[in-house]
Write an enzyme that holds these catalytic residues in place. Structure first.
Site, PDB file in Angstrom:
ATOM      1  N   SER A  96       0.806  -1.218   0.000  1.00  0.00           N
ATOM      2  CA  SER A  96       0.000   0.000   0.000  1.00  0.00           C
ATOM      3  C   SER A  96       0.846   1.279   0.000  1.00  0.00           C
ATOM      4  O   SER A  96       1.641   1.497  -0.888  1.00  0.00           O
ATOM      5  CB  SER A  96      -0.982  -0.031   1.160  1.00  0.00           C
ATOM      6  OG  SER A  96      -1.912   1.018   1.036  1.00  0.00           O
ATOM      7  N   HIS A  97       0.683   2.086   1.043  1.00  0.00           N
ATOM      8  CA  HIS A  97       1.349   3.390   1.104  1.00  0.00           C
ATOM      9  C   HIS A  97       2.734   3.311   1.744  1.00  0.00           C
ATOM     10  O   HIS A  97       3.390   4.326   1.906  1.00  0.00           O
ATOM     11  CB  HIS A  97       0.467   4.348   1.895  1.00  0.00           C
ATOM     12  CG  HIS A  97      -0.016   3.718   3.167  1.00  0.00           C
ATOM     13  ND1 HIS A  97      -1.028   2.786   3.183  1.00  0.00           N
ATOM     14  CD2 HIS A  97       0.415   3.835   4.432  1.00  0.00           C
ATOM     15  CE1 HIS A  97      -1.208   2.362   4.416  1.00  0.00           C
ATOM     16  NE2 HIS A  97      -0.350   2.977   5.198  1.00  0.00           N
ATOM     17  N   ASP A 123      -2.234   6.681  -3.456  1.00  0.00           N
ATOM     18  CA  ASP A 123      -1.114   6.018  -2.775  1.00  0.00           C
ATOM     19  C   ASP A 123      -0.474   4.926  -3.642  1.00  0.00           C
ATOM     20  O   ASP A 123      -0.788   4.790  -4.822  1.00  0.00           O
ATOM     21  CB  ASP A 123      -1.569   5.446  -1.430  1.00  0.00           C
ATOM     22  CG  ASP A 123      -2.454   4.216  -1.584  1.00  0.00           C
ATOM     23  OD1 ASP A 123      -3.135   4.117  -2.623  1.00  0.00           O
ATOM     24  OD2 ASP A 123      -2.454   3.359  -0.688  1.00  0.00           O
ATOM     25  N   ASP A 170      -0.740   1.716  -4.120  1.00  0.00           N
ATOM     26  CA  ASP A 170      -1.542   0.755  -4.881  1.00  0.00           C
ATOM     27  C   ASP A 170      -2.865   1.341  -5.375  1.00  0.00           C
ATOM     28  O   ASP A 170      -3.721   0.617  -5.886  1.00  0.00           O
ATOM     29  CB  ASP A 170      -1.803  -0.504  -4.044  1.00  0.00           C
ATOM     30  CG  ASP A 170      -2.587  -0.199  -2.779  1.00  0.00           C
ATOM     31  OD1 ASP A 170      -2.435   0.911  -2.234  1.00  0.00           O
ATOM     32  OD2 ASP A 170      -3.360  -1.061  -2.336  1.00  0.00           O
ATOM     33  N   ASP A 220      -5.519   2.873  -3.849  1.00  0.00           N
ATOM     34  CA  ASP A 220      -6.834   2.812  -3.196  1.00  0.00           C
ATOM     35  C   ASP A 220      -7.124   4.033  -2.311  1.00  0.00           C
ATOM     36  O   ASP A 220      -8.276   4.323  -2.028  1.00  0.00           O
ATOM     37  CB  ASP A 220      -7.048   1.493  -2.436  1.00  0.00           C
ATOM     38  CG  ASP A 220      -5.980   1.213  -1.400  1.00  0.00           C
ATOM     39  OD1 ASP A 220      -5.029   2.015  -1.289  1.00  0.00           O
ATOM     40  OD2 ASP A 220      -6.088   0.175  -0.715  1.00  0.00           O
ATOM     41  N   ARG A 221      -6.084   4.764  -1.916  1.00  0.00           N
ATOM     42  CA  ARG A 221      -6.338   5.960  -1.091  1.00  0.00           C
ATOM     43  C   ARG A 221      -6.421   7.212  -1.958  1.00  0.00           C
ATOM     44  O   ARG A 221      -5.946   7.209  -3.091  1.00  0.00           O
ATOM     45  CB  ARG A 221      -5.208   6.157  -0.082  1.00  0.00           C
ATOM     46  CG  ARG A 221      -5.141   5.061   0.960  1.00  0.00           C
ATOM     47  CD  ARG A 221      -4.129   5.410   2.041  1.00  0.00           C
ATOM     48  NE  ARG A 221      -4.227   4.415   3.117  1.00  0.00           N
ATOM     49  CZ  ARG A 221      -3.692   4.557   4.315  1.00  0.00           C
ATOM     50  NH1 ARG A 221      -3.010   5.641   4.612  1.00  0.00           N
ATOM     51  NH2 ARG A 221      -3.833   3.617   5.226  1.00  0.00           N
ATOM     52  N   LYS A 262     -11.404   0.352  -1.481  1.00  0.00           N
ATOM     53  CA  LYS A 262     -11.468   1.799  -1.643  1.00  0.00           C
ATOM     54  C   LYS A 262     -10.782   2.138  -2.964  1.00  0.00           C
ATOM     55  O   LYS A 262     -10.007   1.338  -3.487  1.00  0.00           O
ATOM     56  CB  LYS A 262     -10.829   2.507  -0.460  1.00  0.00           C
ATOM     57  CG  LYS A 262      -9.447   2.050  -0.106  1.00  0.00           C
ATOM     58  CD  LYS A 262      -9.089   2.493   1.312  1.00  0.00           C
ATOM     59  CE  LYS A 262      -7.749   1.927   1.727  1.00  0.00           C
ATOM     60  NZ  LYS A 262      -7.706   1.515   3.117  1.00  0.00           N
TER      61      LYS A 262
END
Ligand code: G1P
Ligand code: ZN
Length: 544
Positions: free
Chosen positions: A114-115, A278, A280, A282-283, A377
């Site tokens: 992710s982030h 981010d 990947d 999703d944010r 998300k």
């Protein structure tokens, strides 16, 4: 036919995938057989792969390509029928969720942390999503964990790397590797939800934007959609080429890590709209000229205006937010006469509500917003919904917010993070806080009266499952609120998160600095929990 090898191995210990899969230092994933063991445990937990189809892709971070080749060879050796892989092993998390759903597949593997930063000395991760496109529920992650404990061998095909640079089908033994365009299906989905024509008109009329992909996976998606489809000038998408180490950055779209974009949006050359996503994809972070939209406010504004986008023109079935997310969206739900659900932190808790058709939009204070279009998300989706609303309302972001607060009141909000705190001290603080809960109601804290205090317990309205100890929340008679919880995703010690919220009805008080408006809440948090006593810190490391 490639040879299939069964390699003897030993169980791996303590590798329990969480809500966001398994996240480790990249070097751990690169250790002898670590990736293989965890992959085999995942396959075993699915009860075999015969006749099945899985999706595979990742955010392009260091080790993404190597790991994808290993997983493909192992999938072939384990009898998978078909694996759908994003070209060059790239897929954003929401695009993977869409492919899983659209292709009616049995799930998918997403390679991402992710982030978190990427690179040989940073983080890597692997997450399994199930057939509805969402993160594996606890029953599945428990099964994966159980399999890691009794592993004695993994199976792998002895074959050369598959060419993932070219779109099309390749056979690897009996398994078909379908290399697909990572963007095409996702782009179609976005076209089906939003009024691209109206957004194109907005952009050709001089409305300017900047999307910062933070050298991560959304670069190619944003370029294709914002620049190619919607006509934003070339260069509107910045840092658009995914890099294995995210150019040394921390691909987390918040005011702290997206500094470059923050500076642009508050400077003399600020475009009308700014956004970031981010690692990947999703944010999301949403900005107007000189204004940062908190994720909690963003969710509320999207809920109040979603009907302006074709995909949501029929209205919303309901909305959901994670418990620490501000109650701004609840006010909108009340006005719309729809249900507002309060769930524990973590996207997986929205899955049942979305599947059951009880909610259409959901979100978290941690920059996650999404809808029933996928089961993750979705950063680019949030940006497009904002643009659709801006195109329909023809007002600057700041005016949309001010107008929203006038109608619903303003929920001042901030999250204070204390990172790498001694885990025992952090646990002791929460334990002490829990003990005081029964005696808090009616008591004055920092000059305000507590009206209720509890340890959040969630009972899933769809399947009845119960999740306890999801965060301590303290409500005040004046409508303010403080929530305390420990992060479930930190990697060093404990991360204490303190969520502060203060409601202001009076429009005359809507232009204050949030930290200033929240000063009484900050004092109350210290008084009630003894943060400095337990953590040894006098200020948080991060304020968002
Ligand atoms: C954090 C966020 C949470 C989000 C999760 C995964 O979890 O707070 O909203 O779902 O990352 O992206 P936490 O570290 O707080 O447990
Ligand atoms: Zn992410």
């Amino acid at each position: 036919m490639p040879d299939i090898k069964s390699v003897a191995t030993t169980p791996i210990d303590g590798q329990k995938p969480g809500t966001s899969g398994l996240r480790k230092k990249t070097k751990v994933f690169m250790e002898q057989h670590f990736l293989e063991n965890f992959t085999q445990a995942t396959f075993n937990a699915l009860g075999g792969l015969k006749g099945r189809t899985l999706v595979l892709g990742g955010d392009g971070r260091y080790f993404n390509d190597t790991a994808a080749q290993v997983i493909i060879r192992m999938a072939a050796a384990n009898g998978l029928s078909r694996i759908v892989v994003g070209q060059n092993a790239l897929l954003s998390t929401p695009a993977a969720s869409n492919l899983i759903r659209k292709g009616k597949t049995d799930g998918g593997i997403i390679l991402s942390a992710s982030h978190n930063p990427g690179g040989p000395d940073e983080d890597f991760g692997m997450k399994f999503n199930v057939a509805n496109g969402g993160p594996a529920p606890e029953a599945v992650t428990e099964r994966i964990y159980a399999e890691t404990q009794r592993l004695d061998a993994f199976r792998i095909a002895e074959a050369a790397d598959v060419d993932l640079s070219r779109i099309g089908d390749i056979q690897l033994g009996a398994m078909t590797v379908s290399v697909v365009d990572p963007i095409a299906d996702y782009r179609d989905l976005m076209r089906s939800l939003f009024d691209f024509e109206a957004i194109r008109r907005l952009l050709s009329g001089g409305f300017t934007l900047c999307f910062d992909a933070m050298h991560a996976v959304t670069g190619p998606y944003a370029k294709a959609i914002l620049e190619d489809d919607l006509g934003a000038p070339t260069g509107s998408v910045r840092n658009a080429v995914p890099k294995p180490d995210f150019a040394g950055g921390h691909p987390d779209p918040n005011p702290v890590w997206a500094k470059e974009l923050m500076a642009l949006m508050t400077g003399p050359d600020a475009p009308d709209f700014g956004a970031a996503s981010d690692g990947d994809g999703d944010r999301n972070m949403i900005l107007g000229r000189d204004i940062y939209v908190t994720p909690s406010d963003s969710l509320a504004v999207l809920a109040a205006n979603a009907h302006l986008a074709p995909g949501y023109a029929g209205g919303l079935a309901g909305v959901a937010r994670s418990m620490p997310t501000s109650r701004a969206v609840d006010a909108v739900a009340g006005h719309l006469g729809i249900e507002a659900y309060e769930t524990p932190t973590g996207w997986k808790f929205f899955g049942n509500l979305l599947d059951a058709g009880r909610v259409t939009l959901c979100g978290e204070e941690s920059a996650g917003t999404g809808s029933d279009h996928v089961r993750e998300k979705d950063g680019v989706w949030a940006v497009l919904l904002w643009l659709n609303i801006l195109a329909a309302r023809q007002m600057p972001v700041a005016d949309i917010l001010a107008d929203h607060w006038r109608q619903f009141g303003r929920h001042y909000y901030s999250r204070h993070d204390y990172e790498a705190v001694d885990a025992d001290r952090a646990n002791a603080m929460i334990a002490a806080l829990r003990e005081t809960l029964p005696s808090l109601a009616g008591r004055p804290v920092a000059g305000m009266t507590v009206s209720a205090a509890d340890d959040f317990r969630y009972s899933d309205p769809v399947d009845g499952s119960v999740s306890e100890h999801q965060g301590v929340r303290i409500l005040f008679a004046n409508g303010s609120r403080i929530v305390f919880r420990l992060s479930g995703t930190g990697t060093v010690g404990a991360t204490l998160r303190v969520y502060l919220e203060h409601f202001e009805r009076d429009p005359g008080n809507h232009a204050r600095d949030p930290q200033e408006a929240l000063a009484p809440m900050i004092a109350a948090a210290e008084e009630v929990a003894g943060i400095s006593h337990y953590t040894g810190r006098t200020a948080p490391d991060v304020r968002t």
